[in-house]
Design a protein around this motif. Sequence first.
Motif, PDB file in Angstrom:
ATOM      1  N   ALA A  55      23.463 -18.302 -49.203  1.00 32.56           N
ATOM      2  CA  ALA A  55      22.736 -16.930 -50.087  1.00 32.56           C
ATOM      3  C   ALA A  55      23.264 -15.721 -49.677  1.00 32.56           C
ATOM      4  O   ALA A  55      23.123 -14.826 -50.530  1.00 32.56           O
ATOM      5  CB  ALA A  55      21.257 -17.340 -50.051  1.00 32.56           C
ATOM      6  N   ARG A  57      26.072 -14.877 -48.636  1.00 33.07           N
ATOM      7  CA  ARG A  57      27.389 -14.329 -49.076  1.00 33.07           C
ATOM      8  C   ARG A  57      27.098 -14.086 -50.626  1.00 33.07           C
ATOM      9  O   ARG A  57      27.712 -13.073 -51.481  1.00 33.07           O
ATOM     10  CB  ARG A  57      28.340 -15.651 -49.170  1.00 33.07           C
ATOM     11  CG  ARG A  57      29.111 -15.948 -47.762  1.00 33.07           C
ATOM     12  CD  ARG A  57      29.796 -17.214 -47.962  1.00 33.07           C
ATOM     13  NE  ARG A  57      30.324 -17.710 -46.675  1.00 33.07           N
ATOM     14  CZ  ARG A  57      31.503 -17.175 -45.957  1.00 33.07           C
ATOM     15  NH1 ARG A  57      32.280 -16.476 -46.823  1.00 33.07           N
ATOM     16  NH2 ARG A  57      31.866 -17.599 -45.012  1.00 33.07           N
ATOM     17  N   ARG A  58      26.213 -14.971 -51.408  1.00 34.43           N
ATOM     18  CA  ARG A  58      26.021 -14.382 -52.901  1.00 34.43           C
ATOM     19  C   ARG A  58      25.401 -13.240 -52.966  1.00 34.43           C
ATOM     20  O   ARG A  58      25.798 -12.495 -53.697  1.00 34.43           O
ATOM     21  CB  ARG A  58      25.108 -15.474 -53.576  1.00 34.43           C
ATOM     22  CG  ARG A  58      25.604 -16.718 -53.936  1.00 34.43           C
ATOM     23  CD  ARG A  58      24.930 -17.590 -54.848  1.00 34.43           C
ATOM     24  NE  ARG A  58      23.421 -17.918 -54.295  1.00 34.43           N
ATOM     25  CZ  ARG A  58      23.412 -18.851 -53.487  1.00 34.43           C
ATOM     26  NH1 ARG A  58      24.223 -19.818 -52.909  1.00 34.43           N
ATOM     27  NH2 ARG A  58      22.250 -19.004 -52.885  1.00 34.43           N
ATOM     28  N   ARG A  59      24.596 -12.811 -52.110  1.00 37.99           N
ATOM     29  CA  ARG A  59      23.832 -11.659 -52.008  1.00 37.99           C
ATOM     30  C   ARG A  59      24.780 -10.367 -51.813  1.00 37.99           C
ATOM     31  O   ARG A  59      24.710  -9.250 -52.541  1.00 37.99           O
ATOM     32  CB  ARG A  59      22.432 -11.484 -50.912  1.00 37.99           C
ATOM     33  CG  ARG A  59      21.657 -10.718 -51.320  1.00 37.99           C
ATOM     34  CD  ARG A  59      20.358 -11.123 -50.177  1.00 37.99           C
ATOM     35  NE  ARG A  59      19.943 -12.700 -50.225  1.00 37.99           N
ATOM     36  CZ  ARG A  59      19.936 -13.311 -49.066  1.00 37.99           C
ATOM     37  NH1 ARG A  59      20.206 -12.606 -47.932  1.00 37.99           N
ATOM     38  NH2 ARG A  59      19.498 -14.543 -49.024  1.00 37.99           N
ATOM     39  N   ARG A  60      25.449 -10.583 -50.599  1.00 36.26           N
ATOM     40  CA  ARG A  60      26.680  -9.466 -50.509  1.00 36.26           C
ATOM     41  C   ARG A  60      27.435  -9.324 -51.573  1.00 36.26           C
ATOM     42  O   ARG A  60      27.555  -8.068 -52.119  1.00 36.26           O
ATOM     43  CB  ARG A  60      27.422  -9.796 -49.182  1.00 36.26           C
ATOM     44  CG  ARG A  60      28.499  -8.935 -48.971  1.00 36.26           C
ATOM     45  CD  ARG A  60      29.350  -9.222 -47.905  1.00 36.26           C
ATOM     46  NE  ARG A  60      29.901 -10.682 -48.002  1.00 36.26           N
ATOM     47  CZ  ARG A  60      30.968 -10.973 -48.693  1.00 36.26           C
ATOM     48  NH1 ARG A  60      31.342 -10.242 -49.633  1.00 36.26           N
ATOM     49  NH2 ARG A  60      31.343 -12.358 -48.820  1.00 36.26           N
ATOM     50  N   ALA A  62      26.791  -9.907 -54.763  1.00 37.17           N
ATOM     51  CA  ALA A  62      26.300  -9.436 -55.927  1.00 37.17           C
ATOM     52  C   ALA A  62      26.011  -7.761 -55.608  1.00 37.17           C
ATOM     53  O   ALA A  62      25.970  -7.066 -56.498  1.00 37.17           O
ATOM     54  CB  ALA A  62      24.579  -9.964 -55.982  1.00 37.17           C
ATOM     55  N   GLN A  63      25.536  -7.670 -54.337  1.00 37.04           N
ATOM     56  CA  GLN A  63      25.295  -6.053 -53.877  1.00 37.04           C
ATOM     57  C   GLN A  63      26.382  -5.278 -54.379  1.00 37.04           C
ATOM     58  O   GLN A  63      26.685  -4.195 -54.741  1.00 37.04           O
ATOM     59  CB  GLN A  63      24.852  -5.947 -52.500  1.00 37.04           C
ATOM     60  CG  GLN A  63      23.445  -6.133 -52.412  1.00 37.04           C
ATOM     61  CD  GLN A  63      23.080  -5.917 -50.996  1.00 37.04           C
ATOM     62  OE1 GLN A  63      23.667  -6.195 -50.063  1.00 37.04           O
ATOM     63  NE2 GLN A  63      21.968  -5.328 -50.686  1.00 37.04           N
ATOM     64  N   GLU A  69      22.233 -11.447 -58.198  1.00 35.37           N
ATOM     65  CA  GLU A  69      22.602 -12.838 -57.466  1.00 35.37           C
ATOM     66  C   GLU A  69      22.667 -13.804 -58.409  1.00 35.37           C
ATOM     67  O   GLU A  69      23.698 -14.810 -58.137  1.00 35.37           O
ATOM     68  CB  GLU A  69      21.607 -13.008 -56.259  1.00 35.37           C
ATOM     69  CG  GLU A  69      22.221 -13.707 -55.399  1.00 35.37           C
ATOM     70  CD  GLU A  69      21.102 -14.255 -54.108  1.00 35.37           C
ATOM     71  OE1 GLU A  69      21.225 -15.441 -53.728  1.00 35.37           O
ATOM     72  OE2 GLU A  69      20.445 -13.239 -53.908  1.00 35.37           O
ATOM     73  N   HIS A  70      22.009 -13.937 -59.301  1.00 39.70           N
ATOM     74  CA  HIS A  70      21.950 -15.298 -60.306  1.00 39.70           C
ATOM     75  C   HIS A  70      23.149 -15.242 -61.194  1.00 39.70           C
ATOM     76  O   HIS A  70      23.925 -16.021 -61.500  1.00 39.70           O
ATOM     77  CB  HIS A  70      20.583 -15.357 -61.023  1.00 39.70           C
ATOM     78  CG  HIS A  70      20.591 -14.289 -62.327  1.00 39.70           C
ATOM     79  ND1 HIS A  70      20.075 -13.194 -62.074  1.00 39.70           N
ATOM     80  CD2 HIS A  70      21.014 -14.511 -63.416  1.00 39.70           C
ATOM     81  CE1 HIS A  70      20.043 -12.487 -63.155  1.00 39.70           C
ATOM     82  NE2 HIS A  70      20.827 -13.464 -64.426  1.00 39.70           N
ATOM     83  N   VAL A  72      26.086 -14.189 -60.024  1.00 40.37           N
ATOM     84  CA  VAL A  72      27.168 -14.735 -59.021  1.00 40.37           C
ATOM     85  C   VAL A  72      27.160 -16.210 -59.051  1.00 40.37           C
ATOM     86  O   VAL A  72      28.277 -16.876 -59.042  1.00 40.37           O
ATOM     87  CB  VAL A  72      26.969 -13.919 -57.782  1.00 40.37           C
ATOM     88  CG1 VAL A  72      28.109 -14.637 -56.693  1.00 40.37           C
ATOM     89  CG2 VAL A  72      27.267 -12.529 -57.816  1.00 40.37           C
TER      90      VAL A  72
END
Length: 84
Positions: A55, A57-60, A62-63, A69-70, A72
């Motif tokens: 999560a 990695r996805r968050r980074r 996305a940012q 994030e969804h 990504v």
Amino acid sequence: NNMGGTSIMKMLPGFNKVSEKQLYEAEKKFKMYEKMINAMDDEEREQPELMNKSAGRRRRVAQVSGFPEHEVANMVAAFQQMRA
């Protein structure tokens, strides 16, 4: 004469039945995916499944890319579906 991506795609076989709106939406999605991929590090590009496992990695990604994030997660899922 500057031909946009949608004009060129209309010339491809089978694309003459695709509406301008559908082409616009596809182009928008490709640009979004490109920003997300550019936000990934080399390891994530080589092994996109890492995005499913982390999560963080996805968050980074996305940012950095500026997308939720969804989105990504959706891109990684679409990629994996194409690979299957």
